[in-house]
Design a protein around this motif. Structure first.
Motif, PDB file in Angstrom:
ATOM      1  N   ASP A 180     -45.995  -5.822 -37.256  1.00 37.52           N
ATOM      2  CA  ASP A 180     -45.462  -4.752 -36.414  1.00 37.52           C
ATOM      3  C   ASP A 180     -43.941  -4.787 -36.522  1.00 37.52           C
ATOM      4  O   ASP A 180     -43.290  -5.661 -35.950  1.00 37.52           O
ATOM      5  CB  ASP A 180     -45.931  -4.972 -34.973  1.00 37.52           C
ATOM      6  CG  ASP A 180     -45.286  -3.998 -34.000  1.00 37.52           C
ATOM      7  OD1 ASP A 180     -44.957  -2.875 -34.419  1.00 37.52           O
ATOM      8  OD2 ASP A 180     -45.113  -4.373 -32.820  1.00 37.52           O
TER       9      ASP A 180
ATOM     10  N   THR B 285     -46.957  -0.310 -32.366  1.00 43.76           N
ATOM     11  CA  THR B 285     -47.538  -1.599 -32.010  1.00 43.76           C
ATOM     12  C   THR B 285     -49.042  -1.463 -31.763  1.00 43.76           C
ATOM     13  O   THR B 285     -49.833  -2.304 -32.192  1.00 43.76           O
ATOM     14  CB  THR B 285     -46.847  -2.181 -30.766  1.00 43.76           C
ATOM     15  OG1 THR B 285     -45.451  -2.372 -31.041  1.00 43.76           O
ATOM     16  CG2 THR B 285     -47.458  -3.517 -30.373  1.00 43.76           C
TER      17      THR B 285
ATOM     18  N   ASP C 196     -42.733  -7.774 -30.481  1.00 40.69           N
ATOM     19  CA  ASP C 196     -42.967  -7.195 -29.156  1.00 40.69           C
ATOM     20  C   ASP C 196     -44.123  -7.915 -28.460  1.00 40.69           C
ATOM     21  O   ASP C 196     -44.984  -8.498 -29.132  1.00 40.69           O
ATOM     22  CB  ASP C 196     -43.292  -5.701 -29.272  1.00 40.69           C
ATOM     23  CG  ASP C 196     -42.085  -4.888 -29.686  1.00 40.69           C
ATOM     24  OD1 ASP C 196     -40.955  -5.332 -29.418  1.00 40.69           O
ATOM     25  OD2 ASP C 196     -42.272  -3.808 -30.289  1.00 40.69           O
TER      26      ASP C 196
ATOM     27  N   LEU D 102     -47.650  -8.604 -27.021  1.00 37.42           N
ATOM     28  CA  LEU D 102     -48.952  -8.107 -27.451  1.00 37.42           C
ATOM     29  C   LEU D 102     -50.027  -8.281 -26.379  1.00 37.42           C
ATOM     30  O   LEU D 102     -51.168  -7.846 -26.578  1.00 37.42           O
ATOM     31  CB  LEU D 102     -49.394  -8.832 -28.734  1.00 37.42           C
ATOM     32  CG  LEU D 102     -48.539  -8.582 -29.981  1.00 37.42           C
ATOM     33  CD1 LEU D 102     -48.928  -9.542 -31.103  1.00 37.42           C
ATOM     34  CD2 LEU D 102     -48.686  -7.140 -30.448  1.00 37.42           C
TER      35      LEU D 102
ATOM     36  N   SER E  89     -45.823  -9.774 -34.522  1.00 34.19           N
ATOM     37  CA  SER E  89     -44.972  -8.780 -33.868  1.00 34.19           C
ATOM     38  C   SER E  89     -43.834  -9.470 -33.138  1.00 34.19           C
ATOM     39  O   SER E  89     -43.935 -10.633 -32.736  1.00 34.19           O
ATOM     40  CB  SER E  89     -45.798  -7.958 -32.874  1.00 34.19           C
ATOM     41  OG  SER E  89     -44.973  -7.036 -32.172  1.00 34.19           O
TER      42      SER E  89
END
Length: 393
Positions: A129, A15, A38, A40, A36
């Motif tokens: 990502d 990431t 996830d 950030l 992504s």
């Protein structure tokens, strides 16, 4: 538009490298989107927006985070509306949005959907990502696999028979698939085809991030075969968190030696056309744009140029009455290989990776007579079937 898909063994910092890749490209000019699943906020220093409304990070850079729960609710409610007639006939009670909780697989579906939408946007570079390496390869293979399932379960050539369904149902009492089923299948196939075209586009490349060590070396060895099996292209291998070579502490010196040994092996194992771009350890977890800029993490890389025929067929008919299909599978191990011919397809298994590929037209009229793995290339031997092979007159 170029697309860079960033992945690597879990915990390697993919990431962070994805964010640094996007930042580096934005500083060079152009519009860049970082996507992504996830969070950030920590790595960028500012929260990301939803895929439909990415948040500006700095000039030229935007960031978006995929929300699997929101995507699952939206898609489920939309499906209920499309299938309302059938559900009413069954006496079903519709689900409300607030009672929907995402199911396993929702994250993959949401990420692929966001990838397709982002690829249709006005971006010069899309940096994605992805999940850890093994899951990422399974994710990238998913659109093609699901399209194959749809073709087998609801073949398009049979959809013309839908006009006869009412007649057949009256004559034979056979319940026929409803129109909405074919329409839904066609819509899914179109969505999957759009995602598949992004993944297979020559301007889409894979960027691998790994922290040098025995576990990462084994993960990359196995993944090389999976990457080749699915026809993906690696633009850069990024060894991450490299320790300085002048460490005086004996404990650190051992880790440095282990990293250097692994790096030497990667330089030798990966093709000359795949740059190995080393990223040093900051001594802390990178946080914010200033730290990302210090990483100097990501050369822009070249858009992958596909080989004209990555899996060529060698003609040995005159010498040995054979056609040989050559499948490059670098890193593959004989004990982890399996292949099965089924009709006009070849079912290939390489370690944890599997792909079902259609045979070239000439090989469909042959029988498989053997296979061998030599120097990272699987060579499958085919002998022409006398009953199917054209005879010279």
């Amino acid at each position: 538009m170029r697309t860079v898909l960033v992945t690597g063994p879990g915990g390697a910092g993919r990431t962070t490298i994805a964010a640094a890749t996007a930042l580096t490209a934005a500083r060079r000019g152009g519009r860049v989107l970082l996507l992504s699943a996830d969070p950030l906020g920590d790595v960028l220093g500012t929260p990301a927006g939803p895929p439909d409304d990415p948040a500006p990070v700095r000039d030229g850079l935007w960031a978006a985070r995929v929300d699997p729960g929101a995507h699952f609710r939206t898609e489920t409610l939309a499906f209920q509306e499309r299938a309302a007639t059938v559900l009413d006939l069954l006496g079903a009670r519709k689900l409300a949005g607030e009672e929907l909780t995402e199911l396993p697989g929702s994250e993959q579906s949401a990420l692929l959907h966001a990838l397709r939408r982002a690829a249709a946007g006005d971006w010069d570079l899309l940096v994605v990502d992805l999940p850890p390496l093994r899951d990422a390869l399974a994710l990238l293979a998913l659109p093609g696999q699901l399209r194959r399932y749809l073709r087998r379960l609801l073949p398009q050539e049979r959809q013309a028979a839908r006009a006869l369904r009412p007649v057949m149902a009256q004559l034979a009492g056979i319940p026929m698939p409803a129109q909405w089923l074919y329409e839904t299948a066609a819509r899914w196939d179109a969505e999957l085809a759009a995602v598949q075209s992004v993944i297979e586009d020559p301007a889409t490349t894979l960027r691998l991030v790994a922290e040098p060590g025995p576990a990462a070396a084994e993960a990359l060895r196995a993944a090389r075969a999976g990457i080749a099996l699915h026809g993906l292209r690696v633009d850069v291998l990024v060894p991450n968190r490299i320790l300085p070579g002048d460490a005086a502490d004996p404990w650190l010196a051992t880790l440095v030696a282990q990293q250097r040994k692994c790096l030497d092996e990667w330089h030798e194992a990966w093709p000359a056309g795949t740059p190995v771009h080393v990223v040093g350890h900051l001594g802390r977890d990178p946080r914010g744009l200033d730290d990302l800029a210090l990483l100097d993490s990501a050369p822009e890389g070249a858009a992958g140029t596909p080989v004209e025929d990555p899996w060529p067929v060698e003609d040995r008919l005159a010498e040995e009455n054979l056609l040989v299909w050559c499948l490059p599978l670098p890193g593959a191990v004989k004990s982890e290989l399996a292949l099965v011919r089924r009709d006009d397809e070849l079912l290939l298994t390489v370690g944890p990776f599997r792909r079902i590929v259609p045979l070239p037209s000439a090989l469909r009229r042959c029988t498989v007579t053997g296979a061998a793995l030599t120097d990272g290339v699987l060579r499958v031997r085919f002998t022409p079937d006398p009953d199917l092979w054209p005879r010279a007159h």
